[in-house]
Design a protein around this motif. Structure first.
Motif, short mmCIF file in Angstrom:
data_model
loop_
_atom_site.label_atom_id
_atom_site.label_comp_id
_atom_site.label_asym_id
_atom_site.label_seq_id
_atom_site.Cartn_x
_atom_site.Cartn_y
_atom_site.Cartn_z
N ARG A 145 6.12 -34.60 5.95
CA ARG A 145 6.07 -33.25 6.51
C ARG A 145 4.73 -32.60 6.21
O ARG A 145 4.12 -31.98 7.08
CB ARG A 145 7.21 -32.41 5.95
N LEU A 146 4.27 -32.75 4.98
CA LEU A 146 2.97 -32.19 4.62
C LEU A 146 1.85 -32.88 5.39
O LEU A 146 0.90 -32.23 5.85
CB LEU A 146 2.74 -32.34 3.12
N ALA A 147 1.97 -34.18 5.56
CA ALA A 147 0.96 -34.92 6.33
C ALA A 147 0.89 -34.40 7.76
O ALA A 147 -0.20 -34.22 8.32
CB ALA A 147 1.28 -36.41 6.32
N ALA A 148 2.04 -34.15 8.36
CA ALA A 148 2.07 -33.65 9.74
C ALA A 148 1.40 -32.28 9.84
O ALA A 148 0.70 -31.99 10.81
CB ALA A 148 3.51 -33.59 10.24
N GLU A 149 1.61 -31.43 8.83
CA GLU A 149 1.00 -30.10 8.86
C GLU A 149 -0.52 -30.20 8.73
O GLU A 149 -1.26 -29.47 9.40
CB GLU A 149 1.59 -29.23 7.75
N LEU A 150 -0.99 -31.09 7.87
CA LEU A 150 -2.43 -31.29 7.75
C LEU A 150 -3.04 -31.76 9.06
O LEU A 150 -4.09 -31.28 9.49
CB LEU A 150 -2.72 -32.30 6.63
N LEU A 151 -2.37 -32.68 9.72
CA LEU A 151 -2.90 -33.20 10.98
C LEU A 151 -2.86 -32.13 12.07
O LEU A 151 -3.76 -32.07 12.92
CB LEU A 151 -2.10 -34.44 11.40
N ARG A 152 -1.84 -31.28 12.05
CA ARG A 152 -1.79 -30.18 13.02
C ARG A 152 -2.97 -29.23 12.80
O ARG A 152 -3.62 -28.79 13.77
CB ARG A 152 -0.47 -29.42 12.88
#
Length: 333
Positions: free
Chosen positions: A169-176
């Motif tokens: 989830r944190l990875a997805a937010e960073l990529l966003r």
């Protein structure tokens, strides 16, 4: 043996990553001759760890971060820095003792996360040596033996641990957030309206504030925490945190430690190193930060060691400087 004089000393085997390769910090000793690892006598009331850190700073100008001895693979608890070995070494008369005596030497191992950052004036000439160069140096045999052994294990000793499962989830937010960062920057110059530039500023400020909160709560988001791609996004946000120079400096320190631990891309550490240096009015190391010259073409901001820059760029996997400038001018990275 009751009159034996024993002096408490500490020696530090300090390593740094040069790109993906480890090097050991040694000093050229003007009195004893040859090369030594940094170290010296303990001061009154000083423990061995404090002695080692102080001596490295005084003798080399570098700030060292001490590492714990290796634990078995899979050991679930974090280890703390400590003395690795204690050795009794015969010492000849010197300015501290007029007769033969013994150094009770406390041996520690450390990492210098930013080998180009010097704090103060070094007392001695400093060299960074590769594993293969040990046999060519004028080293004491005990130093050569131990240094060779440490080169074999430094990857594991310095590695990030423990390594939890990737936070998707944190990875997805960073990529966003990386997508937002790039969306405003990829608009052609001719199409950059005042509204777009305001959006650019807002994106950078929001990303910087968010990353600050993340670091406060969980530390630097390295590859172990978020995976390689999202760890790159964290670097990008820090790279563009120019409006918060103190925070950007903090990010550099944390990212550099992650690079040492094999938890971040060495090129990202190099890019942020140059960025922070230029922002602070210093000369850059790798020539990654460019500006417009008097004729309108791209040129590097001043470089600290122009004669070494191509060798350093190659060690970190960067293209030659001329090629790099051509790629940036063409919009290719």
């Amino acid at each position: 043996m009751s009159d034996l004089v024993v002096h408490e000393t500490a020696s530090c085997y300090a390593f740094a990553r040069f790109g993906r390769q480890w090097r050991l910090c040694v000093i050229e000793h003007p009195r004893l001759g040859g090369e030594l690892v940094p170290g010296g006598h303990a001061e009154a009331g000083e423990d061995a760890l404090a002695t080692a850190v102080r001596e490295v700073l005084e003798e080399t100008g570098h700030r060292v971060r001490l590492l714990p001895p290796p634990l078995p693979e899979g050991y679930p608890h974090p280890a703390e820095a400590s003395v690795w070995h204690v050795a009794s070494m015969p010492a000849a008369p010197d300015n501290r003792c007029g007769r033969n005596h013994v150094h009770r030497d406390h041996i520690v191992v450390g990492a210098i996360d930013r080998p180009f950052a010097v704090h103060g004036t070094p007392e001695h000439t400093v060299r960074w040596v590769e594993h293969g160069a040990l046999d060519r140096l004028n080293l004491a045999e005990d130093t050569r033996v131990l240094a060779g052994e440490l080169f074999e294990m430094i990857d594991r000793v310095a590695a990030a641990r423990p390594r939890p499962a990737v936070d998707k989830r944190l990875a997805a937010e960073l990529l966003r957030r990386q997508e937002e960062d790039q969306a405003v920057r990829l608009v052609p110059v001719a199409e950059r309206t005042p509204e777009l530039m305001e959006r650019w500023r807002a994106v950078d400020e929001a990303n910087t504030a968010w990353l600050r909160e993340l670091i406060t709560a969980r530390g630097w988001p390295g590859e172990a925490m978020v995976g390689r791609q999202a760890a790159g996004a964290a670097w990008l946000i820090a790279q563009h945190a120019d409006r918060q120079p103190d925070f950007q400096q903090e990010c550099l320190e944390l990212l550099s430690a992650a690079v040492t631990a094999g938890d971040a891309e060495p090129q990202h550490g190099a890019l942020l190193e140059d960025r922070v240096r230029i922002a602070r009015g210093q000369q850059q190391i790798f020539g990654t930060q460019l500006t417009q010259g008097s004729d309108g073409t791209l040129v590097p901001y001043p470089v600290a060691n122009p004669d070494e820059v191509e060798e350093l760029r190659a060690a970190w996997g960067f293209a030659p400087l001329e090629t790099y400038i051509e790629q940036v001018a063409a919009g290719v990275r």
